[in-house]
Design a protein around this motif. Structure first.
Motif, PDB file in Angstrom:
ATOM      1  N   LEU A 181       5.786   5.402  -6.872  1.00 11.43           N
ATOM      2  CA  LEU A 181       4.953   5.763  -5.716  1.00 11.43           C
ATOM      3  C   LEU A 181       3.819   6.705  -6.106  1.00 11.43           C
ATOM      4  CD1 LEU A 181       7.580   6.173  -2.857  1.00 11.43           C
ATOM      5  CD2 LEU A 181       6.012   4.264  -3.267  1.00 11.43           C
ATOM      6  N   LEU A 182       4.116   7.677  -6.950  1.00 12.98           N
ATOM      7  CA  LEU A 182       3.065   8.612  -7.373  1.00 12.98           C
ATOM      8  C   LEU A 182       2.013   7.911  -8.233  1.00 12.98           C
ATOM      9  CD1 LEU A 182       5.240  11.762  -8.039  1.00 12.98           C
ATOM     10  CD2 LEU A 182       3.511  11.474  -6.240  1.00 12.98           C
ATOM     11  N   ARG A 183       2.448   6.993  -9.073  1.00 11.56           N
ATOM     12  CA  ARG A 183       1.505   6.261  -9.922  1.00 11.56           C
ATOM     13  C   ARG A 183       0.615   5.353  -9.082  1.00 11.56           C
ATOM     14  NH1 ARG A 183       3.013   1.265 -12.722  1.00 11.56           N
ATOM     15  NH2 ARG A 183       4.904   1.832 -11.666  1.00 11.56           N
ATOM     16  N   ALA A 184       1.218   4.624  -8.138  1.00 12.55           N
ATOM     17  CA  ALA A 184       0.467   3.667  -7.328  1.00 12.55           C
ATOM     18  C   ALA A 184      -0.384   4.347  -6.256  1.00 12.55           C
ATOM     19  CB  ALA A 184       1.428   2.680  -6.661  1.00 12.55           C
ATOM     20  N   GLY A 185       0.149   5.425  -5.670  1.00 14.24           N
ATOM     21  CA  GLY A 185      -0.574   6.115  -4.607  1.00 14.24           C
ATOM     22  C   GLY A 185      -0.498   5.435  -3.255  1.00 14.24           C
ATOM     23  N   VAL A 186       0.226   4.311  -3.178  1.00 10.59           N
ATOM     24  CA  VAL A 186       0.417   3.579  -1.920  1.00 10.59           C
ATOM     25  C   VAL A 186       1.855   3.112  -1.843  1.00 10.59           C
ATOM     26  CG1 VAL A 186      -1.987   2.815  -1.701  1.00 10.59           C
ATOM     27  CG2 VAL A 186      -0.321   1.372  -2.901  1.00 10.59           C
ATOM     28  N   ALA A 187       2.301   2.837  -0.612  1.00  6.26           N
ATOM     29  CA  ALA A 187       3.667   2.362  -0.416  1.00  6.26           C
ATOM     30  C   ALA A 187       3.717   1.401   0.751  1.00  6.26           C
ATOM     31  CB  ALA A 187       4.608   3.532  -0.142  1.00  6.26           C
ATOM     32  N   ARG A 188       4.665   0.487   0.692  1.00  8.61           N
ATOM     33  CA  ARG A 188       5.047  -0.339   1.840  1.00  8.61           C
ATOM     34  C   ARG A 188       6.521  -0.039   2.054  1.00  8.61           C
ATOM     35  NH1 ARG A 188       3.380  -6.383   2.785  1.00  8.61           N
ATOM     36  NH2 ARG A 188       1.787  -5.256   3.958  1.00  8.61           N
ATOM     37  N   VAL A 189       6.842   0.553   3.209  1.00  7.01           N
ATOM     38  CA  VAL A 189       8.197   0.994   3.496  1.00  7.01           C
ATOM     39  C   VAL A 189       8.711   0.237   4.715  1.00  7.01           C
ATOM     40  CG1 VAL A 189       9.650   2.976   4.073  1.00  7.01           C
ATOM     41  CG2 VAL A 189       7.638   3.287   2.610  1.00  7.01           C
ATOM     42  N   GLY A 190       9.861  -0.393   4.555  1.00  8.19           N
ATOM     43  CA  GLY A 190      10.538  -1.033   5.678  1.00  8.19           C
ATOM     44  C   GLY A 190      11.599  -0.085   6.202  1.00  8.19           C
ATOM     45  N   VAL A 191      11.568   0.198   7.489  1.00  8.29           N
ATOM     46  CA  VAL A 191      12.529   1.111   8.112  1.00  8.29           C
ATOM     47  C   VAL A 191      13.323   0.314   9.134  1.00  8.29           C
ATOM     48  CG1 VAL A 191      12.809   3.212   9.470  1.00  8.29           C
ATOM     49  CG2 VAL A 191      10.935   3.042   7.821  1.00  8.29           C
ATOM     50  N   GLY A 192      14.637   0.396   9.029  1.00  8.46           N
ATOM     51  CA  GLY A 192      15.496  -0.297   9.976  1.00  8.46           C
ATOM     52  C   GLY A 192      16.069  -1.561   9.387  1.00  8.46           C
ATOM     53  N   PRO A 193      16.966  -2.197  10.140  1.00  8.07           N
ATOM     54  CA  PRO A 193      17.576  -3.436   9.677  1.00  8.07           C
ATOM     55  C   PRO A 193      16.593  -4.605   9.771  1.00  8.07           C
ATOM     56  CG  PRO A 193      18.354  -2.916  11.870  1.00  8.07           C
ATOM     57  CD  PRO A 193      17.507  -1.746  11.422  1.00  8.07           C
ATOM     58  N   THR A 194      16.920  -5.685   9.115  1.00  2.00           N
ATOM     59  CA  THR A 194      16.041  -6.850   9.043  1.00  2.00           C
ATOM     60  C   THR A 194      15.611  -7.348  10.411  1.00  2.00           C
ATOM     61  OG1 THR A 194      17.122  -7.499   7.000  1.00  2.00           O
ATOM     62  CG2 THR A 194      15.882  -9.210   8.146  1.00  2.00           C
ATOM     63  N   ARG A 195      16.490  -7.294  11.383  1.00  2.00           N
ATOM     64  CA  ARG A 195      16.175  -7.859  12.698  1.00  2.00           C
ATOM     65  C   ARG A 195      15.613  -6.845  13.676  1.00  2.00           C
ATOM     66  NH1 ARG A 195      19.994 -12.673  14.259  1.00  2.00           N
ATOM     67  NH2 ARG A 195      18.475 -12.583  15.921  1.00  2.00           N
ATOM     68  N   LEU A 212       7.475  -1.718   9.657  1.00  3.31           N
ATOM     69  CA  LEU A 212       6.867  -1.854   8.340  1.00  3.31           C
ATOM     70  C   LEU A 212       5.669  -0.912   8.285  1.00  3.31           C
ATOM     71  CD1 LEU A 212       7.030  -3.423   5.688  1.00  3.31           C
ATOM     72  CD2 LEU A 212       5.453  -5.079   6.683  1.00  3.31           C
ATOM     73  N   VAL A 213       5.745   0.059   7.368  1.00  2.00           N
ATOM     74  CA  VAL A 213       4.713   1.089   7.236  1.00  2.00           C
ATOM     75  C   VAL A 213       3.996   0.897   5.911  1.00  2.00           C
ATOM     76  CG1 VAL A 213       4.272   3.572   7.097  1.00  2.00           C
ATOM     77  CG2 VAL A 213       6.108   2.715   8.573  1.00  2.00           C
ATOM     78  N   ASP A 214       2.698   0.659   5.971  1.00  2.00           N
ATOM     79  CA  ASP A 214       1.844   0.646   4.786  1.00  2.00           C
ATOM     80  C   ASP A 214       1.110   1.972   4.777  1.00  2.00           C
ATOM     81  OD1 ASP A 214       2.352  -2.001   3.856  1.00  2.00           O
ATOM     82  OD2 ASP A 214       1.113  -2.767   5.485  1.00  2.00           O
ATOM     83  N   GLY A 215       1.195   2.715   3.663  1.00  2.00           N
ATOM     84  CA  GLY A 215       0.565   4.025   3.694  1.00  2.00           C
ATOM     85  C   GLY A 215       0.166   4.568   2.339  1.00  2.00           C
ATOM     86  N   ARG A 216      -0.629   5.612   2.405  1.00  2.00           N
ATOM     87  CA  ARG A 216      -1.041   6.358   1.218  1.00  2.00           C
ATOM     88  C   ARG A 216       0.029   7.397   0.910  1.00  2.00           C
ATOM     89  NH1 ARG A 216      -4.945   5.659   4.710  1.00  2.00           N
ATOM     90  NH2 ARG A 216      -4.668   7.675   5.655  1.00  2.00           N
ATOM     91  N   VAL A 217       0.301   7.580  -0.365  1.00  5.96           N
ATOM     92  CA  VAL A 217       1.349   8.509  -0.796  1.00  5.96           C
ATOM     93  C   VAL A 217       0.716   9.772  -1.355  1.00  5.96           C
ATOM     94  CG1 VAL A 217       3.284   8.858  -2.378  1.00  5.96           C
ATOM     95  CG2 VAL A 217       2.908   6.606  -1.329  1.00  5.96           C
ATOM     96  N   LEU A 274       7.568  13.458  -0.797  1.00  9.55           N
ATOM     97  CA  LEU A 274       6.430  12.552  -0.716  1.00  9.55           C
ATOM     98  C   LEU A 274       6.119  12.294   0.745  1.00  9.55           C
ATOM     99  CD1 LEU A 274       7.607   9.987  -3.408  1.00  9.55           C
ATOM    100  CD2 LEU A 274       6.047  11.923  -3.715  1.00  9.55           C
ATOM    101  N   ARG A 275       4.851  12.257   1.045  1.00  5.39           N
ATOM    102  CA  ARG A 275       4.383  11.991   2.409  1.00  5.39           C
ATOM    103  C   ARG A 275       3.653  10.652   2.400  1.00  5.39           C
ATOM    104  NH1 ARG A 275       3.632  15.190   6.815  1.00  5.39           N
ATOM    105  NH2 ARG A 275       1.968  14.583   8.212  1.00  5.39           N
ATOM    106  N   VAL A 276       4.108   9.715   3.227  1.00  5.47           N
ATOM    107  CA  VAL A 276       3.485   8.393   3.339  1.00  5.47           C
ATOM    108  C   VAL A 276       2.729   8.362   4.660  1.00  5.47           C
ATOM    109  CG1 VAL A 276       3.855   5.904   3.376  1.00  5.47           C
ATOM    110  CG2 VAL A 276       5.365   7.376   1.996  1.00  5.47           C
ATOM    111  N   THR A 277       1.397   8.404   4.572  1.00  2.59           N
ATOM    112  CA  THR A 277       0.541   8.431   5.759  1.00  2.59           C
ATOM    113  C   THR A 277      -0.047   7.044   5.973  1.00  2.59           C
ATOM    114  OG1 THR A 277       0.012  10.732   5.284  1.00  2.59           O
ATOM    115  CG2 THR A 277      -1.422   9.585   6.845  1.00  2.59           C
ATOM    116  N   PRO A 278       0.264   6.423   7.086  1.00  2.00           N
ATOM    117  CA  PRO A 278      -0.104   5.020   7.264  1.00  2.00           C
ATOM    118  C   PRO A 278      -1.466   4.795   7.914  1.00  2.00           C
ATOM    119  CG  PRO A 278       1.288   5.697   9.051  1.00  2.00           C
ATOM    120  CD  PRO A 278       1.141   6.900   8.140  1.00  2.00           C
ATOM    121  N   PRO A 279      -2.226   3.853   7.353  1.00  2.00           N
ATOM    122  CA  PRO A 279      -3.339   3.317   8.115  1.00  2.00           C
ATOM    123  C   PRO A 279      -2.877   2.145   8.979  1.00  2.00           C
ATOM    124  CG  PRO A 279      -3.474   2.539   5.866  1.00  2.00           C
ATOM    125  CD  PRO A 279      -2.285   3.467   5.954  1.00  2.00           C
TER     126      PRO A 279
END
Length: 120
Positions: free
Chosen positions: A35-49, A53-58, A88-93
């Motif tokens: 995450l620190l190397r990429a500077g971005v993250a896609r995080v899925g929160v919760g079960p599949t159903r 989905l959070v896309d954000g800057r790290v 780490l703080r993931v701030t989403p656009p």
């Protein structure tokens, strides 16, 4: 029987506090390294159903009040653990949320860091 579709307001209220995701992980972990190397993250929160989905800057580091709030919410205090932990703080656009196929059309909740109107 399929569940009734929730409103955008319900999905937003169920899943997000309005600021950012805060993660605590060992600094030497693959998660922190990547995450620190990429500077971005896609995080899925919760079960599949019922997922958010959070896309954000790290960014590394948070203030003491945020660490305290994270500890209270998660029940985990990285400051008390042996070894070097990083916050780490993931701030989403962009944020999406859905539970079933009937919610896919209204899944986009945030674009360019701005909450979308509930009727969008």
């Amino acid at each position: 029987m399929r569940p009734v579709s929730r409103s955008r307001a319900q999905r937003k209220a169920d899943t997000w506090d309005g600021a950012a995701l805060v993660l605590a992980t060992p600094r030497s972990s693959p998660t922190a390294t990547n995450l620190l190397r990429a500077g971005v993250a896609r995080v899925g929160v919760g079960p599949t159903r019922d997922v958010v989905l959070v896309d954000g800057r790290v960014m590394e580091g948070v203030d003491d009040a945020t660490v305290d709030a994270h500890t209270e919410h998660s029940g985990f205090d990285a400051r008390a653990e042996p070894g070097d932990y990083v916050y780490l703080r993931v701030t989403p656009p962009e944020i999406r949320a859905w539970r079933e196929a009937n919610e896919l059309s209204g899944r986009l909740l945030m674009r360019e860091g701005v909450w979308l109107p509930l009727d969008a």
